[in-house]
Design a protein around this motif. Structure first.
Motif, PDB file in Angstrom:
ATOM      1  N   ALA A  75       0.826  -1.209   0.000  1.00 41.39           N
ATOM      2  CA  ALA A  75       0.000   0.000   0.000  1.00 41.39           C
ATOM      3  C   ALA A  75       0.858   1.255   0.000  1.00 41.39           C
ATOM      4  CB  ALA A  75      -0.926   0.035   1.210  1.00 41.39           C
ATOM      5  N   ILE A  76       0.328   2.287  -0.668  1.00 39.44           N
ATOM      6  CA  ILE A  76       0.870   3.641  -0.604  1.00 39.44           C
ATOM      7  C   ILE A  76      -0.225   4.499   0.021  1.00 39.44           C
ATOM      8  CG2 ILE A  76       1.746   5.604  -1.920  1.00 39.44           C
ATOM      9  CD1 ILE A  76       2.429   3.547  -4.170  1.00 39.44           C
ATOM     10  N   ILE A  77       0.090   5.128   1.152  1.00 39.28           N
ATOM     11  CA  ILE A  77      -0.911   5.887   1.903  1.00 39.28           C
ATOM     12  C   ILE A  77      -0.512   7.359   1.889  1.00 39.28           C
ATOM     13  CG2 ILE A  77      -2.121   6.118   4.089  1.00 39.28           C
ATOM     14  CD1 ILE A  77      -1.287   3.207   4.685  1.00 39.28           C
ATOM     15  N   ASN A  78      -1.226   8.144   1.089  1.00 39.76           N
ATOM     16  CA  ASN A  78      -0.924   9.559   0.937  1.00 39.76           C
ATOM     17  C   ASN A  78      -1.513  10.328   2.120  1.00 39.76           C
ATOM     18  OD1 ASN A  78      -1.462  12.370   0.211  1.00 39.76           O
ATOM     19  ND2 ASN A  78      -0.667  11.830  -1.804  1.00 39.76           N
ATOM     20  N   VAL A  79      -0.668  10.854   2.986  1.00 40.65           N
ATOM     21  CA  VAL A  79      -1.154  11.573   4.160  1.00 40.65           C
ATOM     22  C   VAL A  79      -1.197  13.077   3.927  1.00 40.65           C
ATOM     23  CG1 VAL A  79      -0.468   9.795   5.800  1.00 40.65           C
ATOM     24  CG2 VAL A  79       1.168  11.601   5.192  1.00 40.65           C
ATOM     25  N   GLU A  80      -0.955  13.504   2.688  1.00 37.67           N
ATOM     26  CA  GLU A  80      -1.111  14.909   2.328  1.00 37.67           C
ATOM     27  C   GLU A  80      -2.565  15.214   2.034  1.00 37.67           C
ATOM     28  OE1 GLU A  80      -1.945  16.217  -0.902  1.00 37.67           O
ATOM     29  OE2 GLU A  80      -0.460  17.739  -1.399  1.00 37.67           O
ATOM     30  N   SER A  81      -3.306  14.206   1.561  1.00 39.06           N
ATOM     31  CA  SER A  81      -4.769  14.202   1.368  1.00 39.06           C
ATOM     32  C   SER A  81      -5.225  14.377  -0.067  1.00 39.06           C
ATOM     33  CB  SER A  81      -5.494  15.215   2.267  1.00 39.06           C
ATOM     34  OG  SER A  81      -5.343  16.531   1.800  1.00 39.06           O
ATOM     35  N   ASN A  82      -4.294  14.508  -1.020  1.00 34.60           N
ATOM     36  CA  ASN A  82      -4.659  14.545  -2.434  1.00 34.60           C
ATOM     37  C   ASN A  82      -4.029  13.363  -3.160  1.00 34.60           C
ATOM     38  OD1 ASN A  82      -6.071  17.096  -2.520  1.00 34.60           O
ATOM     39  ND2 ASN A  82      -4.088  18.093  -2.306  1.00 34.60           N
ATOM     40  N   ILE A  97      -1.780  -3.246  -5.362  1.00 37.79           N
ATOM     41  CA  ILE A  97      -1.213  -2.319  -4.384  1.00 37.79           C
ATOM     42  C   ILE A  97      -2.257  -1.245  -4.092  1.00 37.79           C
ATOM     43  CG2 ILE A  97       0.605  -0.628  -3.934  1.00 37.79           C
ATOM     44  CD1 ILE A  97       2.329  -2.196  -5.995  1.00 37.79           C
ATOM     45  N   TRP A  98      -2.678  -1.157  -2.858  1.00 40.53           N
ATOM     46  CA  TRP A  98      -3.654  -0.137  -2.484  1.00 40.53           C
ATOM     47  C   TRP A  98      -3.013   1.247  -2.520  1.00 40.53           C
ATOM     48  CZ3 TRP A  98      -8.595  -1.499  -2.115  1.00 40.53           C
ATOM     49  CH2 TRP A  98      -8.915  -2.830  -1.764  1.00 40.53           C
ATOM     50  N   VAL A  99      -3.700   2.214  -3.107  1.00 41.26           N
ATOM     51  CA  VAL A  99      -3.300   3.621  -2.999  1.00 41.26           C
ATOM     52  C   VAL A  99      -4.482   4.344  -2.358  1.00 41.26           C
ATOM     53  CG1 VAL A  99      -2.460   5.678  -4.161  1.00 41.26           C
ATOM     54  CG2 VAL A  99      -1.922   3.412  -5.102  1.00 41.26           C
ATOM     55  N   ILE A 100      -4.256   4.854  -1.160  1.00 46.71           N
ATOM     56  CA  ILE A 100      -5.359   5.402  -0.369  1.00 46.71           C
ATOM     57  C   ILE A 100      -4.940   6.715   0.289  1.00 46.71           C
ATOM     58  CG2 ILE A 100      -6.424   3.157   0.044  1.00 46.71           C
ATOM     59  CD1 ILE A 100      -5.107   3.083   2.782  1.00 46.71           C
ATOM     60  N   THR A 101      -5.939   7.483   0.726  1.00 43.29           N
ATOM     61  CA  THR A 101      -5.663   8.710   1.474  1.00 43.29           C
ATOM     62  C   THR A 101      -6.756   8.935   2.512  1.00 43.29           C
ATOM     63  OG1 THR A 101      -5.281  11.109   1.348  1.00 43.29           O
ATOM     64  CG2 THR A 101      -6.850  10.169  -0.234  1.00 43.29           C
ATOM     65  N   PRO A 102      -6.400   9.387   3.705  1.00 40.78           N
ATOM     66  CA  PRO A 102      -7.394   9.651   4.751  1.00 40.78           C
ATOM     67  C   PRO A 102      -7.975  11.056   4.661  1.00 40.78           C
ATOM     68  CG  PRO A 102      -5.205   9.875   5.667  1.00 40.78           C
ATOM     69  CD  PRO A 102      -5.019   9.468   4.221  1.00 40.78           C
ATOM     70  N   ALA A 103      -8.227  11.545   3.463  1.00 43.34           N
ATOM     71  CA  ALA A 103      -8.679  12.921   3.260  1.00 43.34           C
ATOM     72  C   ALA A 103      -9.992  13.224   3.963  1.00 43.34           C
ATOM     73  CB  ALA A 103      -8.819  13.200   1.765  1.00 43.34           C
ATOM     74  N   ALA A 298      -8.425  16.887  13.510  1.00 45.85           N
ATOM     75  CA  ALA A 298      -8.442  16.420  12.116  1.00 45.85           C
ATOM     76  C   ALA A 298      -7.075  15.884  11.709  1.00 45.85           C
ATOM     77  CB  ALA A 298      -8.876  17.545  11.187  1.00 45.85           C
ATOM     78  N   PHE A 299      -6.009  16.576  12.116  1.00 43.61           N
ATOM     79  CA  PHE A 299      -4.672  16.075  11.776  1.00 43.61           C
ATOM     80  C   PHE A 299      -4.395  14.735  12.454  1.00 43.61           C
ATOM     81  CE2 PHE A 299      -3.617  20.541  10.538  1.00 43.61           C
ATOM     82  CZ  PHE A 299      -3.231  20.258   9.246  1.00 43.61           C
ATOM     83  N   TYR A 300      -4.807  14.603  13.713  1.00 40.28           N
ATOM     84  CA  TYR A 300      -4.628  13.310  14.370  1.00 40.28           C
ATOM     85  C   TYR A 300      -5.463  12.222  13.693  1.00 40.28           C
ATOM     86  CZ  TYR A 300      -1.963  15.110  18.378  1.00 40.28           C
ATOM     87  OH  TYR A 300      -0.988  15.654  19.192  1.00 40.28           O
ATOM     88  N   ALA A 301      -6.640  12.603  13.171  1.00 39.17           N
ATOM     89  CA  ALA A 301      -7.462  11.624  12.464  1.00 39.17           C
ATOM     90  C   ALA A 301      -6.775  11.138  11.192  1.00 39.17           C
ATOM     91  CB  ALA A 301      -8.835  12.213  12.127  1.00 39.17           C
ATOM     92  N   LEU A 302      -6.021  12.026  10.519  1.00 39.64           N
ATOM     93  CA  LEU A 302      -5.238  11.581   9.346  1.00 39.64           C
ATOM     94  C   LEU A 302      -4.377  10.383   9.709  1.00 39.64           C
ATOM     95  CD1 LEU A 302      -3.710  14.775   7.637  1.00 39.64           C
ATOM     96  CD2 LEU A 302      -5.500  13.302   6.720  1.00 39.64           C
ATOM     97  N   GLY A 303      -3.643  10.527  10.803  1.00 38.06           N
ATOM     98  CA  GLY A 303      -2.730   9.454  11.204  1.00 38.06           C
ATOM     99  C   GLY A 303      -3.441   8.204  11.663  1.00 38.06           C
ATOM    100  N   SER A 304      -4.484   8.348  12.469  1.00 37.05           N
ATOM    101  CA  SER A 304      -5.157   7.161  12.996  1.00 37.05           C
ATOM    102  C   SER A 304      -5.872   6.390  11.887  1.00 37.05           C
ATOM    103  CB  SER A 304      -6.133   7.546  14.107  1.00 37.05           C
ATOM    104  OG  SER A 304      -7.162   8.384  13.621  1.00 37.05           O
ATOM    105  N   MET A 305      -6.491   7.115  10.953  1.00 34.54           N
ATOM    106  CA  MET A 305      -7.142   6.441   9.830  1.00 34.54           C
ATOM    107  C   MET A 305      -6.123   5.708   8.964  1.00 34.54           C
ATOM    108  SD  MET A 305      -9.829   9.482   8.787  1.00 34.54           S
ATOM    109  CE  MET A 305     -10.424   8.697   7.282  1.00 34.54           C
ATOM    110  N   ALA A 306      -4.991   6.368   8.709  1.00 40.52           N
ATOM    111  CA  ALA A 306      -3.956   5.765   7.875  1.00 40.52           C
ATOM    112  C   ALA A 306      -3.398   4.493   8.514  1.00 40.52           C
ATOM    113  CB  ALA A 306      -2.836   6.777   7.626  1.00 40.52           C
TER     114      ALA A 306
END
Length: 341
Positions: A75-82, A97-103, A298-306
Protein backbone atom coordinates in the motif's frame (compact mmCIF):
# COMPACT_ATOMS: atom_id res chain seq x y z
CA UNK A 1 17.69 -11.82 6.32
CA UNK A 2 14.29 -10.70 5.06
CA UNK A 3 13.19 -7.23 6.17
CA UNK A 4 9.75 -5.65 6.43
CA UNK A 5 10.29 -1.94 5.78
CA UNK A 6 7.77 0.85 6.25
CA UNK A 7 8.81 4.06 4.48
CA UNK A 8 7.49 7.21 6.17
CA UNK A 9 8.02 10.18 3.85
CA UNK A 10 5.16 12.47 4.94
CA UNK A 11 6.20 16.06 4.19
CA UNK A 12 4.60 18.58 4.42
CA UNK A 13 3.10 16.57 7.28
CA UNK A 14 5.19 15.27 10.19
CA UNK A 15 4.49 12.34 12.48
CA UNK A 16 4.09 14.63 15.49
CA UNK A 17 1.45 16.55 13.54
CA UNK A 18 -0.63 13.54 12.50
CA UNK A 19 -0.05 10.86 15.13
CA UNK A 20 -0.66 10.74 18.83
CA UNK A 21 1.81 8.54 20.79
CA UNK A 22 -0.41 5.45 20.80
CA UNK A 23 -0.93 5.66 17.04
CA UNK A 24 2.80 6.16 16.52
CA UNK A 25 3.39 3.00 18.58
CA UNK A 26 0.99 1.06 16.33
CA UNK A 27 2.88 2.35 13.29
CA UNK A 28 6.15 1.08 14.75
CA UNK A 29 4.64 -2.41 15.10
CA UNK A 30 3.94 -2.62 11.37
CA UNK A 31 7.60 -3.16 10.48
CA UNK A 32 11.01 -1.52 10.38
CA UNK A 33 10.01 2.14 10.14
CA UNK A 34 12.35 4.43 8.20
CA UNK A 35 11.37 8.09 8.59
CA UNK A 36 12.39 11.20 6.67
CA UNK A 37 10.85 14.42 8.04
CA UNK A 38 13.50 17.10 7.68
CA UNK A 39 13.33 16.80 3.90
CA UNK A 40 11.74 14.50 1.37
CA UNK A 41 13.41 11.09 1.43
CA UNK A 42 16.28 10.96 -1.02
CA UNK A 43 15.81 8.96 -4.19
CA UNK A 44 18.91 6.94 -3.36
CA UNK A 45 17.53 5.84 0.01
CA UNK A 46 14.08 5.08 -1.45
CA UNK A 47 15.63 2.91 -4.15
CA UNK A 48 17.73 1.07 -1.56
CA UNK A 49 14.70 0.33 0.62
CA UNK A 50 12.14 -0.56 -2.09
CA UNK A 51 12.87 -4.30 -2.40
CA UNK A 52 11.96 -4.76 1.28
CA UNK A 53 9.23 -2.11 1.55
CA UNK A 54 5.68 -3.22 2.40
CA UNK A 55 4.09 0.16 3.12
CA UNK A 56 4.73 3.77 2.14
CA UNK A 57 3.24 6.59 4.20
CA UNK A 58 3.68 9.81 2.27
CA UNK A 59 3.97 11.39 -1.14
CA UNK A 60 6.99 9.50 -2.51
CA UNK A 61 7.26 9.40 -6.31
CA UNK A 62 6.36 5.88 -7.43
CA UNK A 63 6.59 5.52 -11.22
CA UNK A 64 6.49 2.07 -12.83
CA UNK A 65 10.25 1.55 -12.66
CA UNK A 66 10.15 1.91 -8.88
CA UNK A 67 7.04 -0.24 -8.52
CA UNK A 68 8.84 -2.94 -10.51
CA UNK A 69 11.45 -3.08 -7.75
CA UNK A 70 8.95 -2.92 -4.87
CA UNK A 71 7.84 -6.54 -5.08
CA UNK A 72 6.61 -6.66 -1.45
CA UNK A 73 4.71 -3.36 -1.54
CA UNK A 74 1.11 -3.62 -0.31
CA UNK A 75 0.00 0.00 0.00
CA UNK A 76 0.87 3.64 -0.60
CA UNK A 77 -0.91 5.89 1.90
CA UNK A 78 -0.92 9.56 0.94
CA UNK A 79 -1.15 11.57 4.16
CA UNK A 80 -1.11 14.91 2.33
CA UNK A 81 -4.77 14.20 1.37
CA UNK A 82 -4.66 14.55 -2.43
CA UNK A 83 -4.06 11.91 -5.09
CA UNK A 84 -1.06 13.34 -6.93
CA UNK A 85 0.15 12.53 -10.48
CA UNK A 86 3.45 11.07 -9.21
CA UNK A 87 2.26 7.45 -9.02
CA UNK A 88 1.61 4.90 -11.75
CA UNK A 89 -1.91 4.10 -10.59
CA UNK A 90 -2.56 1.60 -13.38
CA UNK A 91 0.40 -0.53 -12.32
CA UNK A 92 -0.70 -0.34 -8.68
CA UNK A 93 -4.16 -1.61 -9.59
CA UNK A 94 -2.73 -4.43 -11.71
CA UNK A 95 -0.51 -5.57 -8.85
CA UNK A 96 -3.05 -5.20 -6.07
CA UNK A 97 -1.21 -2.32 -4.38
CA UNK A 98 -3.65 -0.14 -2.48
CA UNK A 99 -3.30 3.62 -3.00
CA UNK A 100 -5.36 5.40 -0.37
CA UNK A 101 -5.66 8.71 1.47
CA UNK A 102 -7.39 9.65 4.75
CA UNK A 103 -8.68 12.92 3.26
CA UNK A 104 -12.11 12.43 4.82
CA UNK A 105 -10.54 13.43 8.14
CA UNK A 106 -11.01 17.05 7.05
CA UNK A 107 -14.66 16.74 6.00
CA UNK A 108 -16.31 17.39 9.35
CA UNK A 109 -14.28 20.47 10.37
CA UNK A 110 -14.60 22.00 6.88
CA UNK A 111 -18.37 21.44 6.94
CA UNK A 112 -18.58 23.03 10.37
CA UNK A 113 -16.63 26.09 9.23
CA UNK A 114 -18.71 26.32 6.04
CA UNK A 115 -21.85 26.52 8.15
CA UNK A 116 -20.30 29.22 10.35
CA UNK A 117 -19.21 31.25 7.33
CA UNK A 118 -22.60 30.82 5.67
CA UNK A 119 -24.33 32.09 8.79
CA UNK A 120 -21.87 34.98 8.88
CA UNK A 121 -22.58 36.05 5.30
CA UNK A 122 -26.34 35.65 5.69
CA UNK A 123 -26.58 37.59 8.95
CA UNK A 124 -23.73 40.06 8.32
CA UNK A 125 -21.95 39.20 11.56
CA UNK A 126 -18.40 40.14 10.58
CA UNK A 127 -19.58 43.25 8.72
CA UNK A 128 -21.57 44.36 11.76
CA UNK A 129 -18.45 43.97 13.89
CA UNK A 130 -16.40 46.04 11.42
CA UNK A 131 -19.07 48.74 11.31
CA UNK A 132 -19.28 48.88 15.11
CA UNK A 133 -15.53 49.26 15.48
CA UNK A 134 -15.58 52.02 12.85
CA UNK A 135 -18.39 53.82 14.70
CA UNK A 136 -20.91 53.50 11.85
CA UNK A 137 -23.08 50.74 13.32
CA UNK A 138 -26.84 50.67 12.86
CA UNK A 139 -29.33 49.21 15.29
CA UNK A 140 -32.37 46.94 15.00
CA UNK A 141 -34.04 46.65 11.63
CA UNK A 142 -31.75 49.25 10.07
CA UNK A 143 -28.79 47.04 10.93
CA UNK A 144 -30.39 44.16 9.03
CA UNK A 145 -31.24 45.92 5.78
CA UNK A 146 -29.06 43.57 3.72
CA UNK A 147 -29.21 40.39 5.83
CA UNK A 148 -31.36 37.29 5.53
CA UNK A 149 -32.14 34.25 7.65
CA UNK A 150 -30.07 31.15 6.98
CA UNK A 151 -32.95 29.00 8.23
CA UNK A 152 -35.17 28.10 5.31
CA UNK A 153 -32.99 29.84 2.72
CA UNK A 154 -32.46 27.83 -0.51
CA UNK A 155 -29.00 26.25 -0.46
CA UNK A 156 -26.92 25.01 -3.38
CA UNK A 157 -24.04 22.54 -3.09
CA UNK A 158 -21.48 22.07 -5.85
CA UNK A 159 -19.59 18.81 -5.28
CA UNK A 160 -21.22 16.12 -3.17
CA UNK A 161 -18.33 14.05 -1.90
CA UNK A 162 -17.24 13.73 1.73
CA UNK A 163 -17.39 17.49 2.35
CA UNK A 164 -20.72 18.10 0.65
CA UNK A 165 -22.43 15.21 2.40
CA UNK A 166 -21.10 16.19 5.83
CA UNK A 167 -22.34 19.73 5.25
CA UNK A 168 -25.75 18.54 4.12
CA UNK A 169 -26.15 16.56 7.36
CA UNK A 170 -25.04 19.52 9.43
CA UNK A 171 -27.68 21.90 8.07
CA UNK A 172 -30.68 19.57 8.41
CA UNK A 173 -32.08 21.48 11.44
CA UNK A 174 -32.26 24.65 9.32
CA UNK A 175 -34.83 23.03 6.98
CA UNK A 176 -33.30 24.40 3.77
CA UNK A 177 -34.27 23.27 0.30
CA UNK A 178 -30.94 21.87 -0.95
CA UNK A 179 -30.00 21.57 -4.62
CA UNK A 180 -26.88 19.62 -5.60
CA UNK A 181 -24.76 19.67 -8.74
CA UNK A 182 -22.25 16.85 -9.09
CA UNK A 183 -21.74 15.34 -12.55
CA UNK A 184 -19.80 12.38 -11.10
CA UNK A 185 -22.76 11.08 -9.10
CA UNK A 186 -26.07 9.47 -10.01
CA UNK A 187 -29.17 11.37 -9.00
CA UNK A 188 -30.20 8.58 -6.62
CA UNK A 189 -27.35 9.41 -4.24
CA UNK A 190 -28.42 13.04 -4.18
CA UNK A 191 -32.12 12.35 -3.65
CA UNK A 192 -31.36 9.77 -0.95
CA UNK A 193 -29.73 12.62 0.98
CA UNK A 194 -32.97 14.65 0.78
CA UNK A 195 -31.56 16.96 -1.87
CA UNK A 196 -32.63 17.88 -5.40
CA UNK A 197 -30.28 16.72 -8.17
CA UNK A 198 -29.86 19.84 -10.30
CA UNK A 199 -27.94 21.37 -13.16
CA UNK A 200 -25.24 23.91 -12.39
CA UNK A 201 -27.44 26.73 -13.69
CA UNK A 202 -30.31 25.62 -11.46
CA UNK A 203 -28.09 25.59 -8.40
CA UNK A 204 -26.77 29.07 -9.15
CA UNK A 205 -30.08 30.72 -10.04
CA UNK A 206 -32.28 29.09 -7.38
CA UNK A 207 -29.99 29.28 -4.32
CA UNK A 208 -29.48 32.06 -1.83
CA UNK A 209 -26.30 30.42 -0.59
CA UNK A 210 -23.98 28.39 -2.83
CA UNK A 211 -21.30 26.21 -1.23
CA UNK A 212 -18.47 24.86 -3.40
CA UNK A 213 -16.91 21.59 -2.23
CA UNK A 214 -15.76 20.32 -5.65
CA UNK A 215 -12.30 18.90 -6.28
CA UNK A 216 -10.23 20.24 -9.17
CA UNK A 217 -10.28 17.99 -12.24
CA UNK A 218 -9.11 18.14 -15.83
CA UNK A 219 -12.67 19.11 -16.76
CA UNK A 220 -13.69 21.77 -14.26
CA UNK A 221 -10.79 24.20 -13.84
CA UNK A 222 -12.19 27.76 -13.68
CA UNK A 223 -15.65 26.44 -14.58
CA UNK A 224 -17.26 28.99 -12.27
CA UNK A 225 -16.68 32.31 -13.99
CA UNK A 226 -18.30 35.61 -14.96
CA UNK A 227 -21.32 34.00 -16.58
CA UNK A 228 -22.00 31.86 -13.52
CA UNK A 229 -21.60 34.69 -11.00
CA UNK A 230 -23.83 36.97 -13.08
CA UNK A 231 -26.71 34.49 -12.95
CA UNK A 232 -26.71 34.31 -9.14
CA UNK A 233 -29.36 36.28 -7.24
CA UNK A 234 -28.23 39.74 -6.20
CA UNK A 235 -27.08 39.60 -2.61
CA UNK A 236 -26.67 35.82 -2.65
CA UNK A 237 -23.72 34.23 -0.86
CA UNK A 238 -20.99 32.23 -2.57
CA UNK A 239 -18.65 30.16 -0.39
CA UNK A 240 -15.51 28.57 -1.83
CA UNK A 241 -14.46 25.78 0.53
CA UNK A 242 -12.51 23.32 -1.63
CA UNK A 243 -9.93 24.46 -4.19
CA UNK A 244 -9.31 27.88 -5.76
CA UNK A 245 -8.75 26.46 -9.23
CA UNK A 246 -12.42 25.55 -9.72
CA UNK A 247 -13.28 29.25 -10.03
CA UNK A 248 -12.14 32.10 -12.23
CA UNK A 249 -10.72 33.87 -9.19
CA UNK A 250 -10.55 37.42 -10.66
CA UNK A 251 -14.17 37.05 -11.84
CA UNK A 252 -15.21 36.00 -8.34
CA UNK A 253 -13.45 39.00 -6.82
CA UNK A 254 -15.09 41.34 -9.32
CA UNK A 255 -18.52 39.92 -8.48
CA UNK A 256 -17.88 40.54 -4.79
CA UNK A 257 -16.45 44.03 -5.28
CA UNK A 258 -19.40 45.07 -7.44
CA UNK A 259 -21.79 44.15 -4.63
CA UNK A 260 -23.69 41.66 -6.81
CA UNK A 261 -22.88 38.76 -4.45
CA UNK A 262 -21.17 38.34 -1.11
CA UNK A 263 -18.24 35.92 -1.06
CA UNK A 264 -16.37 33.81 1.49
CA UNK A 265 -13.26 31.87 0.57
CA UNK A 266 -10.91 29.61 2.50
CA UNK A 267 -8.61 29.00 -0.49
CA UNK A 268 -6.54 31.12 -2.86
CA UNK A 269 -4.65 30.58 -6.15
CA UNK A 270 -1.30 31.07 -4.40
CA UNK A 271 -0.74 30.39 -0.71
CA UNK A 272 0.43 31.96 1.51
CA UNK A 273 -1.31 35.03 0.05
CA UNK A 274 1.07 37.92 -0.66
CA UNK A 275 1.00 40.68 1.94
CA UNK A 276 0.02 43.26 -0.69
CA UNK A 277 -2.61 41.17 -2.45
CA UNK A 278 -5.66 43.39 -3.09
CA UNK A 279 -7.98 40.59 -1.95
CA UNK A 280 -7.15 41.62 1.61
CA UNK A 281 -9.00 44.93 1.27
CA UNK A 282 -11.90 44.05 -1.04
CA UNK A 283 -15.39 44.79 0.28
CA UNK A 284 -17.98 42.02 0.26
CA UNK A 285 -15.44 39.35 1.21
CA UNK A 286 -15.07 37.04 4.20
CA UNK A 287 -11.54 35.65 4.18
CA UNK A 288 -10.01 32.57 5.81
CA UNK A 289 -6.40 31.40 5.46
CA UNK A 290 -6.99 27.80 4.26
CA UNK A 291 -7.58 26.82 7.87
CA UNK A 292 -11.10 25.40 8.02
CA UNK A 293 -10.01 21.77 7.90
CA UNK A 294 -6.78 22.05 9.82
CA UNK A 295 -7.96 21.43 13.37
CA UNK A 296 -5.84 19.51 15.86
CA UNK A 297 -8.25 16.56 15.92
CA UNK A 298 -8.44 16.42 12.12
CA UNK A 299 -4.67 16.08 11.78
CA UNK A 300 -4.63 13.31 14.37
CA UNK A 301 -7.46 11.62 12.46
CA UNK A 302 -5.24 11.58 9.35
CA UNK A 303 -2.73 9.45 11.20
CA UNK A 304 -5.16 7.16 13.00
CA UNK A 305 -7.14 6.44 9.83
CA UNK A 306 -3.96 5.76 7.88
CA UNK A 307 -2.52 3.38 10.49
CA UNK A 308 -5.82 1.58 11.03
CA UNK A 309 -6.16 0.83 7.33
CA UNK A 310 -2.49 -0.17 7.12
CA UNK A 311 -3.10 -2.72 9.89
CA UNK A 312 -5.97 -4.20 7.89
CA UNK A 313 -3.91 -4.32 4.71
CA UNK A 314 -1.09 -6.11 6.48
CA UNK A 315 -3.65 -8.78 7.48
CA UNK A 316 -4.68 -9.20 3.86
CA UNK A 317 -7.92 -7.25 4.34
CA UNK A 318 -9.17 -4.21 2.37
CA UNK A 319 -8.94 -0.69 3.84
CA UNK A 320 -12.15 0.65 5.38
CA UNK A 321 -11.51 4.26 6.42
CA UNK A 322 -9.45 5.89 3.70
CA UNK A 323 -10.51 6.93 0.22
CA UNK A 324 -9.22 4.58 -2.47
CA UNK A 325 -7.68 5.75 -5.73
CA UNK A 326 -10.01 4.85 -8.59
CA UNK A 327 -8.55 4.60 -12.09
CA UNK A 328 -11.76 6.03 -13.57
CA UNK A 329 -11.27 9.32 -11.73
CA UNK A 330 -7.79 9.62 -10.24
CA UNK A 331 -6.09 10.65 -13.48
CA UNK A 332 -8.59 13.49 -13.88
CA UNK A 333 -7.72 15.12 -10.55
CA UNK A 334 -5.65 18.30 -10.70
CA UNK A 335 -5.27 19.50 -7.09
CA UNK A 336 -2.04 21.28 -6.29
CA UNK A 337 0.20 19.63 -3.69
CA UNK A 338 -0.19 21.01 -0.19
CA UNK A 339 2.80 23.13 0.84
CA UNK A 340 1.62 24.42 4.24
CA UNK A 341 0.53 22.05 7.02
Amino acid sequence: MSRTVVIVDPLPRTLDLIMEPDVRARLERLGEVVVSEEQQMSGELVDTLLPDTVLIFGQTDMPKERLDRATKLKAIINVESNFLPNIDYKTCVERGIWVITPAAAFASPVAEAALAMGLDLARGITQADRDFRAGVEQYGLAGNATTFRFAGAPVGIIGFGDLGRQFRDLIRPFKNTVRVFDPWLPGEIVTNADCIASSLDEVLTQSRLVFVFASVTSENQSFLGRREFAMMKKGAAFLLMSRAAVVDFPAMLDAAQSGHIRVATDVFPEEPVHANDPVRSLPGMLLSAHRTGGTRDAFYALGSMAVADAELIMKGLPPQLCRRADLATVNRLRSKPVTVS
